[in-house]
Scaffold this active site. Structure first.
Site, short mmCIF file in Angstrom:
data_model
loop_
_atom_site.label_atom_id
_atom_site.label_comp_id
_atom_site.label_asym_id
_atom_site.label_seq_id
_atom_site.Cartn_x
_atom_site.Cartn_y
_atom_site.Cartn_z
N HIS A 8 4.09 -3.19 -6.09
CA HIS A 8 3.71 -4.23 -5.14
C HIS A 8 2.26 -4.61 -5.38
O HIS A 8 1.54 -3.96 -6.13
CB HIS A 8 3.96 -3.81 -3.70
CG HIS A 8 3.08 -2.69 -3.20
ND1 HIS A 8 2.81 -2.49 -1.87
CD2 HIS A 8 2.41 -1.71 -3.84
CE1 HIS A 8 2.03 -1.45 -1.71
NE2 HIS A 8 1.78 -0.95 -2.89
N CYS A 17 -5.62 -2.15 -4.08
CA CYS A 17 -4.19 -2.44 -3.91
C CYS A 17 -3.87 -3.93 -3.96
O CYS A 17 -2.71 -4.31 -3.84
CB CYS A 17 -3.66 -1.81 -2.62
SG CYS A 17 -3.62 -0.01 -2.70
N HIS A 21 0.57 -2.67 -8.73
CA HIS A 21 0.61 -1.24 -9.03
C HIS A 21 1.91 -0.66 -8.47
O HIS A 21 2.57 -1.29 -7.64
CB HIS A 21 -0.60 -0.51 -8.41
CG HIS A 21 -0.64 -0.59 -6.92
ND1 HIS A 21 -0.95 -1.76 -6.23
CD2 HIS A 21 -0.36 0.33 -5.97
CE1 HIS A 21 -0.90 -1.53 -4.93
NE2 HIS A 21 -0.52 -0.26 -4.73
N HIS A 23 4.59 2.79 -7.24
CA HIS A 23 4.69 4.06 -6.53
C HIS A 23 6.07 4.67 -6.75
O HIS A 23 7.03 3.95 -7.02
CB HIS A 23 4.51 3.86 -5.02
CG HIS A 23 3.19 3.31 -4.62
ND1 HIS A 23 2.05 4.09 -4.58
CD2 HIS A 23 2.82 2.06 -4.23
CE1 HIS A 23 1.04 3.34 -4.18
NE2 HIS A 23 1.48 2.11 -3.96
N HIS A 67 12.96 -0.16 -8.96
CA HIS A 67 12.36 -0.77 -10.15
C HIS A 67 12.14 -2.28 -9.97
O HIS A 67 12.40 -3.08 -10.85
CB HIS A 67 13.18 -0.47 -11.41
CG HIS A 67 12.97 0.92 -11.88
ND1 HIS A 67 13.65 1.99 -11.33
CD2 HIS A 67 12.14 1.43 -12.81
CE1 HIS A 67 13.25 3.10 -11.92
NE2 HIS A 67 12.33 2.79 -12.82
N GLU A 127 4.67 6.47 0.42
CA GLU A 127 4.20 5.65 -0.70
C GLU A 127 3.57 6.55 -1.77
O GLU A 127 3.69 6.29 -2.96
CB GLU A 127 3.18 4.63 -0.19
CG GLU A 127 2.82 3.57 -1.18
CD GLU A 127 1.96 2.50 -0.56
OE1 GLU A 127 2.52 1.48 -0.13
OE2 GLU A 127 0.73 2.69 -0.49
#
Length: 144
Positions: A8, A17, A21, A23, A67, A127
């Site tokens: 996201h 952020c 990137h 998670h 994904h 997260e």
């Protein structure tokens, strides 16, 4: 516990952020309801068969988000166009794709598919290993 990989970017955010990137997310789903009380029924004593819950979560959440890249729908049109042309799995959301907002999205998705007498008790979305959002039905007036 369910797991999925996703990326996201937080549009307009004043920290790192704001960049795309990813998670390794973990999702915990807790349901509530009265266990079935039919001795002859194969699912006697269950609120909902865990296998059935797993299939619901897989269908309405994991299949779509695993994904994928979450971006606000009003993100840069040229970026969205390029990602579509490259066949990336893109989820355009009406909300800022924070862990908290994703969790509320998942709550709404699950509430629409749970059997009538089964409710959501709580959801927890990690997260990172130490960062998570949590939601409890008891915090809402319309808990079930």
């Amino acid at each position: 516990m369910f797991t999925f990989e996703a990326a996201h970017a937080l549009q307009g955010y004043d920290g790192a952020c704001r960049n795309i990137h990813g998670h390794s997310y973990r999702l915990q789903v807790t349901i509530i309801g009265e266990p079935l009380a039919e001795e002859a029924h194969p699912k006697n004593g269950m609120v909902l068969d865990f296998g059935d819950l797993k299939q619901l979560v897989q269908k309405v959440i994991l299949d779509e988000v695993d994904h994928s890249l979450f971006l606000r729908a009003d993100s840069a049109p040229e970026l969205i166009s390029t990602l579509h042309k490259l066949n990336h799995k893109l989820l355009l959301t009406p909300y800022q794709p924070t862990c908290e907002n994703m969790l509320l999205d998942f709550k709404a998705r699950l509430r629409h598919v749970l059997p009538e007498k089964v409710g959501l008790h709580s959801l927890k979305l990690w997260e990172t290993q130490h960062s998570f959002a949590e939601w409890y039905a008891s915090d809402e007036a319309d808990a079930l």
